[in-house]
Design a protein around this motif. Structure first.
Motif, mmCIF file in Angstrom:
data_model
loop_
_atom_site.group_PDB
_atom_site.id
_atom_site.type_symbol
_atom_site.label_atom_id
_atom_site.label_comp_id
_atom_site.label_asym_id
_atom_site.label_seq_id
_atom_site.Cartn_x
_atom_site.Cartn_y
_atom_site.Cartn_z
ATOM 1 N N ASP A 92 -4.942 10.107 -2.987
ATOM 2 C CA ASP A 92 -5.591 11.376 -2.655
ATOM 3 C C ASP A 92 -6.920 11.527 -3.392
ATOM 4 N N GLY A 93 -7.260 10.524 -4.212
ATOM 5 C CA GLY A 93 -8.480 10.617 -4.994
ATOM 6 C C GLY A 93 -9.721 10.288 -4.185
ATOM 7 N N LYS A 94 -10.878 10.548 -4.778
ATOM 8 C CA LYS A 94 -12.159 10.280 -4.137
ATOM 9 C C LYS A 94 -12.436 8.783 -4.126
ATOM 10 N N THR A 95 -12.867 8.271 -2.997
ATOM 11 C CA THR A 95 -13.223 6.856 -2.911
ATOM 12 C C THR A 95 -14.664 6.667 -3.379
ATOM 13 N N ARG A 96 -14.885 5.554 -4.108
ATOM 14 C CA ARG A 96 -16.203 5.323 -4.711
ATOM 15 C C ARG A 96 -16.610 3.863 -4.507
ATOM 16 N N ALA A 97 -17.907 3.649 -4.282
ATOM 17 C CA ALA A 97 -18.461 2.303 -4.144
ATOM 18 C C ALA A 97 -19.704 2.192 -5.011
ATOM 19 N N LEU A 98 -19.930 0.988 -5.545
ATOM 20 C CA LEU A 98 -21.097 0.695 -6.376
ATOM 21 C C LEU A 98 -21.815 -0.513 -5.794
ATOM 22 N N ASP A 99 -23.117 -0.384 -5.585
ATOM 23 C CA ASP A 99 -23.951 -1.493 -5.114
ATOM 24 C C ASP A 99 -24.930 -1.832 -6.231
ATOM 25 N N VAL A 100 -24.693 -2.959 -6.898
ATOM 26 C CA VAL A 100 -25.554 -3.388 -7.995
ATOM 27 C C VAL A 100 -26.616 -4.333 -7.415
ATOM 28 N N VAL A 115 -17.101 6.117 2.514
ATOM 29 C CA VAL A 115 -16.782 6.304 1.107
ATOM 30 C C VAL A 115 -17.309 7.662 0.651
ATOM 31 N N ASP A 116 -16.545 8.334 -0.202
ATOM 32 C CA ASP A 116 -16.940 9.673 -0.643
ATOM 33 C C ASP A 116 -18.179 9.664 -1.536
ATOM 34 N N GLU A 117 -18.309 8.639 -2.370
ATOM 35 C CA GLU A 117 -19.440 8.571 -3.293
ATOM 36 C C GLU A 117 -19.919 7.126 -3.416
ATOM 37 N N VAL A 118 -21.226 6.941 -3.313
ATOM 38 C CA VAL A 118 -21.828 5.614 -3.432
ATOM 39 C C VAL A 118 -22.936 5.681 -4.472
ATOM 40 N N ILE A 119 -22.919 4.758 -5.413
ATOM 41 C CA ILE A 119 -23.995 4.648 -6.390
ATOM 42 C C ILE A 119 -24.710 3.323 -6.170
ATOM 43 N N GLY A 120 -26.022 3.378 -6.047
ATOM 44 C CA GLY A 120 -26.845 2.190 -5.920
ATOM 45 C C GLY A 120 -27.734 2.044 -7.140
ATOM 46 N N ILE A 121 -27.722 0.861 -7.734
ATOM 47 C CA ILE A 121 -28.513 0.590 -8.933
ATOM 48 C C ILE A 121 -29.433 -0.586 -8.661
ATOM 49 N N ASP A 122 -30.689 -0.448 -9.053
ATOM 50 C CA ASP A 122 -31.602 -1.576 -8.929
ATOM 51 C C ASP A 122 -32.584 -1.571 -10.093
ATOM 52 N N TYR A 123 -33.019 -2.771 -10.459
ATOM 53 C CA TYR A 123 -33.958 -2.904 -11.577
ATOM 54 C C TYR A 123 -35.369 -2.494 -11.192
#
Length: 289
Positions: A92-100, A115-123
């Motif tokens: 029942d929790g929030k789904t999360r994805a990370l794109d490094v 997905v409920d939350e997506v974080i994208g990180i780039d240099y």
């Protein structure tokens, strides 16, 4: 981005003696956020905007004998992540994805469909700025090289049915990922590993950042270059050693199981009659501890 130290967290240089990741970062940061870093230039920003958002247009690869199976990499790799994530036990929790190494963000927006939350990180700050402009406006104009000095006008657009507010973009270092962003159902490392100065520092963080039974999806052509990764830090590609073997040994020792291997081609257009066709290795690893 081909991502990232790349910013797509990513792209930095050399030294033959052993250095700590911190000392490497201090040496590289001055390059990474100025004109010496190619991933901060307009040329690369516009090539990547076309790579991420222009490949579904018929004029991106108009040749009947061209490798059409290699277009829309960023959509296909996002679908790959979703396919594996959906095999996780439901909660029942929030789904999360990370794109490094998210580059200019297309895979993040595609993931946001599911997905409920997506974080994208780039240099690359230039890449992150592009992501945030597209998030804010839904689109971003860019030009594409056609021939010589001739350029054509285009627009990178996100489908109106995507909730862009699910995505957060930040500048960051793939060798020193934030320790306060929690855990994720799926982590994507797309064409990043061989552009990091210290790829081991990225790989060994995965166990702390993925949820139990979660997945890490990695694509990489293992295109090692001294200008990005000191030779001592290559996972393979020398003395007959295979990079994939070392990468798997590291991740298996951290509690991961290899559940899928394959190839996933991509195509980058340089101009109307010149393209880069690449066949990265695809691996999917499940965190079993």
């Amino acid at each position: 981005m081909l991502r990232l130290a790349a910013a797509k967290l990513t792209r930095t240089p050399l030294r033959s003696v052993r250095l700590t990741c911190a000392s490497l970062r201090s040496f590289h940061t001055s390059m990474a956020l100025n004109d010496d870093n190619v991933y901060e230039t307009n040329k690369y920003v516009e090539e990547y905007l076309a790579f991420h958002y222009g490949q579904d247009k018929p004029d991106y690869m108009p040749y009947k004998d061209g490798p059409v199976q290699a277009v829309d990499f960023n959509v296909r790799i996002a679908d790959e992540c979703v396919k594996w994530m959906q095999q996780m036990p439901s909660t029942d929790g929030k789904t999360r994805a990370l794109d490094v190494g998210c580059a200019v963000g297309r895979a993040c927006f595609e993931l946001a469909k599911h997905v409920d939350e997506v974080i994208g990180i780039d240099y690359s700050q230039a890449f992150v700025d592009s992501c945030n402009e597209i998030k804010a406006k839904g689109s971003m104009p860019y030009t594409r090289l056609e021939e010589g000095a001739n350029r054509s006008q285009h627009v990178a657009e996100i489908s109106a049915d995507i909730d862009r507010e699910r995505c957060t973009f930040m500048q960051g270092d793939g060798c020193d990922l934030p320790k306060d962003i929690g855990q994720f159902d799926v982590i994507l490392l797309a064409n990043l590993i061989c552009r990091l100065p210290q790829p081991m520092d990225c790989l060994t963080r995965m166990k702390d950042m993925v949820k139990p039974n979660g997945y890490v999806v990695i694509t990489t052509p293992f295109s090692w270059l001294d200008e990005f990764t000191p030779r001592d830090n290559w996972l393979g590609g020398y003395d007959g050693k295979e990079s994939c073997d070392k990468m798997f040994d590291v991740l298996k020792s951290e509690g991961f199981e290899v559940v899928h291997e394959g190839d996933i081609p991509f195509l980058i257009r340089e101009h109307r009659r010149k393209y880069q066709l690449v066949f990265p290795h695809l691996s999917v690893l499940k965190y079993t501890q």
